[in-house]
Scaffold this motif. Structure first.
Motif, mmCIF file in Angstrom:
data_model
loop_
_atom_site.group_PDB
_atom_site.id
_atom_site.type_symbol
_atom_site.label_atom_id
_atom_site.label_comp_id
_atom_site.label_asym_id
_atom_site.label_seq_id
_atom_site.Cartn_x
_atom_site.Cartn_y
_atom_site.Cartn_z
ATOM 1 N N TYR A 223 0.830 -1.204 0.000
ATOM 2 C CA TYR A 223 0.000 0.000 0.000
ATOM 3 C C TYR A 223 0.867 1.258 0.000
ATOM 4 O O TYR A 223 0.625 2.203 -0.765
ATOM 5 C CB TYR A 223 -0.913 0.011 1.230
ATOM 6 C CG TYR A 223 -2.248 -0.666 1.027
ATOM 7 C CD1 TYR A 223 -3.240 -0.081 0.237
ATOM 8 C CD2 TYR A 223 -2.534 -1.879 1.630
ATOM 9 C CE1 TYR A 223 -4.469 -0.696 0.054
ATOM 10 C CE2 TYR A 223 -3.761 -2.506 1.453
ATOM 11 C CZ TYR A 223 -4.727 -1.907 0.668
ATOM 12 O OH TYR A 223 -5.938 -2.518 0.487
ATOM 13 N N VAL A 226 2.727 1.779 -3.397
ATOM 14 C CA VAL A 226 1.799 2.185 -4.458
ATOM 15 C C VAL A 226 1.458 3.665 -4.308
ATOM 16 O O VAL A 226 1.406 4.417 -5.289
ATOM 17 C CB VAL A 226 0.518 1.329 -4.414
ATOM 18 C CG1 VAL A 226 -0.538 1.900 -5.352
ATOM 19 C CG2 VAL A 226 0.830 -0.108 -4.807
ATOM 20 N N ILE A 233 -4.527 0.885 -5.563
ATOM 21 C CA ILE A 233 -4.528 -0.566 -5.413
ATOM 22 C C ILE A 233 -5.863 -1.042 -4.863
ATOM 23 O O ILE A 233 -6.483 -0.373 -4.034
ATOM 24 C CB ILE A 233 -3.368 -1.024 -4.489
ATOM 25 C CG1 ILE A 233 -3.263 -2.546 -4.474
ATOM 26 C CG2 ILE A 233 -3.532 -0.470 -3.089
ATOM 27 C CD1 ILE A 233 -2.025 -3.058 -3.770
ATOM 28 N N LEU A 247 -3.380 -3.486 -9.341
ATOM 29 C CA LEU A 247 -2.589 -2.258 -9.226
ATOM 30 C C LEU A 247 -2.830 -1.371 -10.439
ATOM 31 O O LEU A 247 -2.735 -1.825 -11.576
ATOM 32 C CB LEU A 247 -1.104 -2.615 -9.119
ATOM 33 C CG LEU A 247 -0.093 -1.469 -9.114
ATOM 34 C CD1 LEU A 247 -0.280 -0.613 -7.871
ATOM 35 C CD2 LEU A 247 1.328 -2.025 -9.170
#
Length: 257
Positions: A223, A226, A233, A247
Motif C-alpha cells: 500500500y 503504491v 490498489i 494495481l
C-alpha cells in the motif's frame, strides 16, 4: 472655509487610514503566502526523502531476495550436479565420460544463469513484462505453484525508480502468496485500460479478511509503495475465495509500447 478645511483633513486622514489598512493587509498576505510556500517546500522535500528511502529499501530487499534465491539454487541444483560429477569421477568408466561432460555443461549453464540473477540492476536491463515473466519462471521452476502470465498492450515506467518500486511490489505480492495463500495457481496479467496501466495478481489460495486489522506488514508495504508512485490498489479476498490484487498506475508514469 474652516469647515472645508476640516473636511479636507478628515478626507486625508481617512485616505491615509485606508492606505495603512491596505498596507497591513498586503503585509499579512505576504507573510501568509511565504509561510504556505515554506510549508509546501518542506512537504515536497519530505515526500522526496520518503520516496528515496522507499527506493533504497526496495533495492536492499531485492538484493536480499536475489541472494536468497541464488543460495537456494546453488544448494539444490548446482550442488546436486557437482555431487553427481564427483560420484561419476569416483567410477571412471569410459561410458560415463559423456554423462560427466553433460553434467559439467549443465553446471556451467546454471552458474551463468545465477550470475545474471545476482545483477541487481537487471530491473533496468529488462522490460517490466520480462522481469515479471522471469520471476514467475523461478516460482514455476521451484515446483511451488503453477503460474500463468499474460501481457496485453503493456506499458513501461518512464522512471527507473518507479520500475524498481513496481517490480518490488510484484515480488512482495508473490512472496505473500507463497507464504500464506497455500495456492496451487498464480495468474498474472499486465495490460492497459483507457490508457491506465494495470497489473493484476490472482491466486486460488485460502484467502483472508481484507479489513485493516488483518493486513500484514507485507500488504502494508505494498500500500505504501503504491501511494508513493501515485498509483492505486484494490485487494479482493475472502476466506476460501482466493485473492486478487489489482494495481493501477497513472498514465503519465508510463510510456506506451
Amino acid at each position: 472655509m474652516e469647515t472645508s478645511n476640516i473636511e479636507v483633513v478628515l478626507a486625508v486622514l481617512f485616505g491615509s487610514l485606508i492606505l495603512a489598512l491596505i498596507g497591513v493587509f498586503m503585509f499579512v498576505m505576504v507573510i501568509v503566502y511565504q509561510k504556505r510556500k515554506i510549508k509546501n517546500i518542506r512537504e515536497q522535500q519530505r515526500l522526496i526523502t520518503q520516496y528515496e528511502q522507499a527506493v533504497l529499501k526496495a533495492k536492499v530487499e531485492m538484493r536480499e531476495e536475489t541472494l536468497k534465491y541464488v543460495g537456494q539454487e546453488l544448494h539444490d541444483n548446482v550442488g546436486q550436479v557437482l555431487s553427481l560429477i564427483k560420484l561419476y569421477l569416483s567410477q571412471p568408466e569410459i561410458q560415463q565420460k559423456a554423462a560427466i561432460r553433460q553434467l559439467i555443461d549443465q553446471a556451467i549453464s546454471d552458474i551463468r544463469s545465477l550470475s545474471q540473477d545476482l545483477n541487481i540492476n537487471r530491473v533496468e536491463q529488462y522490460s517490466l513484462s520480462d522481469f515479471i515473466e522471469q520471476e514467475l519462471n523461478k516460482v514455476h521452476k521451484a515446483g511451488l505453484v503453477k503460474t500463468s502470465f499474460e501481457s496485453m498492450g503493456a506499458c513501461e515506467p518512464l522512471n527507473m525508480h518507479d520500475r524498481l518500486m513496481i517490480s518490488r511490489i510484484f515480488q512482495e505480492c508473490i512472496n505473500n502468496i507463497l507464504k500464506h495463500a497455500e495456492a496451487k495457481h498464480i495468474f498474472v496479467k499486465l495490460f492497459t485500460v483507457d490508457g491506465t496501466c494495470m497489473l493484476s495478481v490472482v491466486d486460488d489460495g485460502v484467502g483472508f479478511e481484507t479489513t485493516a486489522a488483518h493486513l500484514g506488514s507485507g500488504l502494508i508495504n505494498i500500500y505504501d509503495r503504491v501511494k508513493l508512485i501515485g498509483g492505486d490498489i484494490e485487494i479482493h479476498s475472502g476466506l476460501g475465495a482466493g485473492t486478487e490484487i489489482k494495481l493501477r498506475i497513472p498514465r503519465l508514469t508510463f510510456a506506451e509500447n
